[in-house]
Design a protein around this motif. Structure first.
Motif, PDB file in Angstrom:
ATOM      1  N   ILE A  26      -1.361   3.903 -11.295  1.00  0.00           N
ATOM      2  CA  ILE A  26      -0.994   3.262 -12.559  1.00  0.00           C
ATOM      3  C   ILE A  26       0.061   4.046 -13.331  1.00  0.00           C
ATOM      4  O   ILE A  26       0.706   3.494 -14.232  1.00  0.00           O
ATOM      5  N   LEU A  27       0.278   5.322 -12.979  1.00  0.00           N
ATOM      6  CA  LEU A  27       1.317   6.095 -13.656  1.00  0.00           C
ATOM      7  C   LEU A  27       2.666   5.992 -12.956  1.00  0.00           C
ATOM      8  O   LEU A  27       3.670   6.509 -13.456  1.00  0.00           O
ATOM      9  N   THR A  28       2.708   5.314 -11.810  1.00  0.00           N
ATOM     10  CA  THR A  28       3.973   5.195 -11.072  1.00  0.00           C
ATOM     11  C   THR A  28       4.367   3.754 -10.753  1.00  0.00           C
ATOM     12  O   THR A  28       5.522   3.501 -10.396  1.00  0.00           O
ATOM     13  N   SER A  29       3.447   2.812 -10.879  1.00  0.00           N
ATOM     14  CA  SER A  29       3.718   1.450 -10.410  1.00  0.00           C
ATOM     15  C   SER A  29       4.284   0.558 -11.507  1.00  0.00           C
ATOM     16  O   SER A  29       3.762   0.507 -12.621  1.00  0.00           O
ATOM     17  N   PHE A  30       5.359  -0.151 -11.164  1.00  0.00           N
ATOM     18  CA  PHE A  30       5.907  -1.185 -12.028  1.00  0.00           C
ATOM     19  C   PHE A  30       5.609  -2.574 -11.464  1.00  0.00           C
ATOM     20  O   PHE A  30       6.251  -3.554 -11.839  1.00  0.00           O
ATOM     21  N   VAL A  31       4.625  -2.629 -10.550  1.00  0.00           N
ATOM     22  CA  VAL A  31       4.208  -3.878  -9.902  1.00  0.00           C
ATOM     23  C   VAL A  31       5.431  -4.565  -9.297  1.00  0.00           C
ATOM     24  O   VAL A  31       5.705  -5.742  -9.542  1.00  0.00           O
ATOM     25  N   GLN A  32       6.145  -3.802  -8.512  1.00  0.00           N
ATOM     26  CA  GLN A  32       7.334  -4.291  -7.817  1.00  0.00           C
ATOM     27  C   GLN A  32       7.255  -3.889  -6.346  1.00  0.00           C
ATOM     28  O   GLN A  32       6.382  -3.119  -5.946  1.00  0.00           O
ATOM     29  N   GLN A  33       8.176  -4.419  -5.575  1.00  0.00           N
ATOM     30  CA  GLN A  33       8.258  -4.063  -4.161  1.00  0.00           C
ATOM     31  C   GLN A  33       8.524  -2.575  -4.011  1.00  0.00           C
ATOM     32  O   GLN A  33       9.414  -2.022  -4.655  1.00  0.00           O
ATOM     33  N   GLN A  34       7.752  -1.896  -3.172  1.00  0.00           N
ATOM     34  CA  GLN A  34       7.982  -0.496  -2.847  1.00  0.00           C
ATOM     35  C   GLN A  34       8.413  -0.382  -1.391  1.00  0.00           C
ATOM     36  O   GLN A  34       8.348  -1.352  -0.624  1.00  0.00           O
ATOM     37  N   PHE A  35       8.832   0.807  -1.008  1.00  0.00           N
ATOM     38  CA  PHE A  35       9.317   0.997   0.360  1.00  0.00           C
ATOM     39  C   PHE A  35       8.219   0.720   1.378  1.00  0.00           C
ATOM     40  O   PHE A  35       8.452   0.070   2.393  1.00  0.00           O
ATOM     41  N   PHE A  36       7.006   1.180   1.104  1.00  0.00           N
ATOM     42  CA  PHE A  36       5.908   1.052   2.065  1.00  0.00           C
ATOM     43  C   PHE A  36       4.852   0.027   1.645  1.00  0.00           C
ATOM     44  O   PHE A  36       3.838  -0.121   2.334  1.00  0.00           O
TER      45      PHE A  36
END
Length: 475
Positions: A26-36
């Motif tokens: 929750i401290l890193t996610s912007f609820v978007q596509q990530q690499f993995f």
């Protein structure tokens, strides 16, 4: 004891505890596509983590911490919705839903997330808490975030939650439910009105530009433009500053206003986004604004902890770090270089030391770091390290797959060779849920905010400082 597992890149890794993984996510996610990982996979993992944590109050406190200390929005809306579904009839849930709201649109977004995923009816504790949150806002704020065009608007929320009016919002709530509440004092409204005037009168392009310049000037001088909006619209504002030195001076002053920077919760990578929008322009004030952005970054990152002894910062420059993780990783690496006795090493397929000009600003230092497109080899850090360090800070998405197994044995070889026992800081920039050392052996941190440095100050004496800080939040 953590289990040896496979990370998302297929490499050997250690599994994080559910609490640490939730905090990292929750401290890193912007609820978007990530690499993995896709957006959908991230949300499913979020749901599974809440399910796995018996102490649901921890998840609620994590949402409060992420929203109010780090400025994280979308992921906290999703987490709040999941908690509304998973936790019912507890004494603390109403208070949580009231406290997690920072802006009026938090109310509508949490409700929209819940209805989209779980349908109706809305739990009573959520209704009561979100309804009580309306008391935080006045007519100006309610008008600004009425979200009339969204699938779920503030009018819908009022009709559903029936908030109790207060002296500061009674008239506004009545106007809102009658669909008569309109925003009149926001920067979006001011620019929209300018466009409407231009369209109605069929003005020449030069006159339209003059109207826009006047609108931007009024917004700057009246301090009605929030700090994030200032960064986001910097190119247009710079254009408005042409032949207006007083306006440019006002913009520069706001850009380096430490109070505005702190209260905005602006994430450090936003400065680079703003810089990229203006650095190729040739306005008369471009150079001064670039200098102000550099100063603003230094202000935003000024709480970097000063450590005793020698520090190695190992920055992952592999292909999976491209984009936002690379931007924030390079900024944090540069901040450490400027504030501590620090060596910089970059690593992907292999690792190598980097020598940068420390006379440069943090922003210029960060942008001078080059990223590769190879794999991630954590073993290389300890094979290439050539001196004794007191601590090693690894900035990475933690998805190593080069080398054989986790790097625990090569780390032991390094310690033996240099008679060293460095603390390992695992600085997670993507929240995928794995580590390259057992959790109890590292100082784990995550997030894109400068607030992470406050946790780092505590980590030297408390390996679980991130978890303990979240647990200290009040519901």
């Amino acid at each position: 004891m953590e289990c040896i597992t496979k990370n998302l890149a297929g490499g050997a890794a250690f599994k994080e505890s559910a609490k640490l993984e939730l905090a990292s996510l929750i401290l890193t996610s912007f609820v978007q596509q990530q690499f993995f990982r896709t957006k959908t996979q991230t949300l499913e993992r979020l749901y599974d983590l809440v399910e796995a944590i018996d102490d649901k109050q921890f998840a609620a406190k994590a949402a409060l911490y992420a929203r109010h200390a780090f400025g994280m929005r979308s992921i906290t809306h999703q987490l709040a919705a999941i908690l509304g579904f998973k936790v019912k009839r507890e004494t603390w849930t109403k208070s949580f839903f009231e406290k997690v709201v920072r802006r009026p649109d938090d109310i509508t977004q949490i409700l929209a997330c819940y209805i989209h995923r779980f349908g109706k009816p809305i739990p009573n504790s959520m209704k009561k808490g979100l309804g009580a949150a309306f008391s935080k806002f006045d007519g100006y704020q309610l008008a600004k975030y009425r979200s009339a065009r969204n699938a779920f608007s503030l009018i819908d929320a009022v009709n559903l939650l029936h908030p109790t009016p207060t002296d500061k919002n009674r008239e506004a709530l009545q106007a809102l439910v009658q669909d008569k509440l309109r925003s009149t004092g926001t920067w979006e409204t001011a620019l929209s009105q300018t466009g409407q005037i231009a369209a109605q009168d069929g003005l020449h392009e030069d006159k339209v530009l003059a109207l826009k310049k006047e609108a931007w000037a009024q917004l700057i001088y009246s301090h009605k433009l929030g700090y994030f909006a200032l960064l986001r619209n910097l190119r247009n504002i710079l254009e408005a500053c042409e032949d207006n030195d007083a306006l440019l001076d006002a913009v520069l002053a706001q850009l380096v206003d430490s109070k505005l920077i702190e209260t905005s919760l602006v994430l450090p990578f936003r400065f680079i986004t703003a810089l990229e929008a203006i650095e190729k322009t040739n306005f008369s004030g471009t150079k001064k604004v670039v200098e102000a952005l550099s100063q603003a970054v230094d202000i935003a990152l000024r709480n970097v902890p000063v450590f005793a002894g020698k520090t190695l910062v190992a920055l992952d420059v592999s292909g999976s770090m491209q984009g936002r993780p690379a931007t924030i990783g390079s900024l944090f690496a540069a901040a450490f270089l400027k504030s501590n006795d620090t060596d910089l090493m970059t690593f992907s397929d292999d690792a190598e030391y980097q020598t940068l000009n420390l006379q440069e600003t943090t922003l210029r230092l960060a942008r001078s770091i080059r990223f590769a497109s190879g794999g991630t080899n954590f073993h290389a850090i300890f094979k290439r390290a050539n001196r004794k360090y007191n601590r090693i800070i690894i900035l990475s998405d933690m998805q190593g797959w080069k080398g054989i197994g986790a790097p625990t044995s090569v780390f032991e070889e390094y310690k033996s060779q240099f008679k060293a026992s460095p603390k390992i800081y695992s600085f997670d920039l993507q929240g995928y849920g794995t580590l390259h050392f057992p959790e109890q052996e590292v100082y784990a941190i995550a997030g894109f905010s400068a607030k992470t440095f406050e946790i780092m100050k505590l980590l030297e004496t408390d390996k679980r400082a991130l978890i303990h800080t979240i647990e200290s939040q009040l519901l």
